[in-house]
Design a protein around this motif. Structure first.
Motif, PDB file in Angstrom:
ATOM      1  N   SER A   1       4.776   6.594   5.813  1.00  0.00           N
ATOM      2  CA  SER A   1       5.558   5.374   5.985  1.00  0.00           C
ATOM      3  C   SER A   1       4.957   4.228   5.181  1.00  0.00           C
ATOM      4  N   ILE A   2       5.779   3.213   4.937  1.00  0.00           N
ATOM      5  CA  ILE A   2       5.351   2.042   4.180  1.00  0.00           C
ATOM      6  C   ILE A   2       5.310   0.845   5.111  1.00  0.00           C
TER       7      ILE A   2
ATOM      8  N   THR B   1      16.043   2.858   6.514  1.00  0.00           N
ATOM      9  CA  THR B   1      16.011   1.698   7.407  1.00  0.00           C
ATOM     10  C   THR B   1      14.588   1.352   7.810  1.00  0.00           C
ATOM     11  N   SER B   2      13.815   2.364   8.160  1.00  0.00           N
ATOM     12  CA  SER B   2      12.445   2.137   8.634  1.00  0.00           C
ATOM     13  C   SER B   2      11.396   2.265   7.536  1.00  0.00           C
TER      14      SER B   2
ATOM     15  N   ARG C   1       1.577  -3.688   0.039  1.00  0.00           N
ATOM     16  CA  ARG C   1       2.043  -2.834   1.116  1.00  0.00           C
ATOM     17  C   ARG C   1       0.940  -1.833   1.473  1.00  0.00           C
ATOM     18  N   GLN C   2       1.144  -1.117   2.570  1.00  0.00           N
ATOM     19  CA  GLN C   2       0.252  -0.038   2.957  1.00  0.00           C
ATOM     20  C   GLN C   2       1.060   1.247   3.103  1.00  0.00           C
ATOM     21  N   ILE C   3       0.578   2.320   2.512  1.00  0.00           N
ATOM     22  CA  ILE C   3       1.177   3.635   2.703  1.00  0.00           C
ATOM     23  C   ILE C   3       0.361   4.366   3.760  1.00  0.00           C
TER      24      ILE C   3
ATOM     25  N   LEU D   1      -0.834  -0.309  -1.559  1.00  0.00           N
ATOM     26  CA  LEU D   1       0.106  -0.204  -2.681  1.00  0.00           C
ATOM     27  C   LEU D   1       0.352  -1.598  -3.237  1.00  0.00           C
ATOM     28  N   GLN D   2       0.191  -1.755  -4.532  1.00  0.00           N
ATOM     29  CA  GLN D   2       0.434  -3.039  -5.176  1.00  0.00           C
ATOM     30  C   GLN D   2       1.492  -2.884  -6.259  1.00  0.00           C
TER      31      GLN D   2
END
Length: 199
Positions: A58-59, A84-85, A120-122, A140-141
């Motif tokens: 997920s992100i 959506t999520s 973001r974070q994965i 994540l950049q």
């Protein structure tokens, strides 16, 4: 001395799967680039199971209009992307090695011409059907690239010697909305008549 027989019952407890090898470096993505693998080295293990039954990637900080995770189904593992999520769910009984390959094949891509550059974070976890592993995360950049302004392409007509005003604000587009109207120029005049820019 006397001897006694003692009966001992050993009850096995399921151990949750584990993961390692996820890169600590930031995953970099540049606007308009091809999709990038989220990891090249992530590895799953389980001391009391040879198979896994699923995984979720997920992100965190997901932007629905931009971010995508993609996975190509295999013979034993299927992927389902929830737009959506922002979560990609893998399901199917498969070996640890198969899940290693599956996780390493997942790719990230940003589809926006003006992407959000907030980090973001994965997040990744796997399950053996009974217990879930500890979640591993990778930053994540996304780097935005300035897009060229799109010049208008249109035609119009007017009577001889009659000036006609044209509102260019609705005809010139720029993905980042970085149009500088003070530097607007006419690069080529029409074959008949003259175009003047009023700034």
């Amino acid at each position: 001395s006397d001897w006694f027989n003692v009966s001992i019952t050993v009850t096995a407890v399921n151990d949750k799967p584990t993961m390692s090898g996820l890169e600590s470096t930031t995953l970099a993505y540049t606007e308009n680039a091809a999709a990038v693998n989220i990891s090249q080295a992530i590895t799953t293990s389980d001391v009391d199971d040879t198979n896994l039954s699923g995984a979720t990637v997920s992100i965190t900080g997901y932007v629905a209009s931009e971010d995508q995770l993609t996975f190509t189904n295999t013979a034993s593992i299927s992927g389902a992307w929830n737009s959506t999520s922002g979560a990609l769910t893998l399901t199917g009984a498969a070996t640890l090695a198969d899940y290693n390959t599956a996780l390493r094949s997942i790719k990230y891509q940003n589809t926006s011409e003006n992407p959000t550059t907030t980090a973001r974070q994965i997040a990744i976890f796997v399950t053996d059907g009974t217990d879930v592993s500890t979640t591993l995360s990778r930053t994540l950049q996304v780097t935005a690239v300035n897009d060229a302004t799109k010049p208008p392409n249109f035609s119009l007509s007017t009577k001889d010697n009659l000036a006609k005003d044209i509102d260019m604000s609705s005809r010139i587009t720029d993905a980042e909305n970085n149009i500088s109207w003070t530097t607007l120029t006419v690069s080529q005049q029409p074959t008949k008549g003259t175009v003047n820019v009023n700034k």
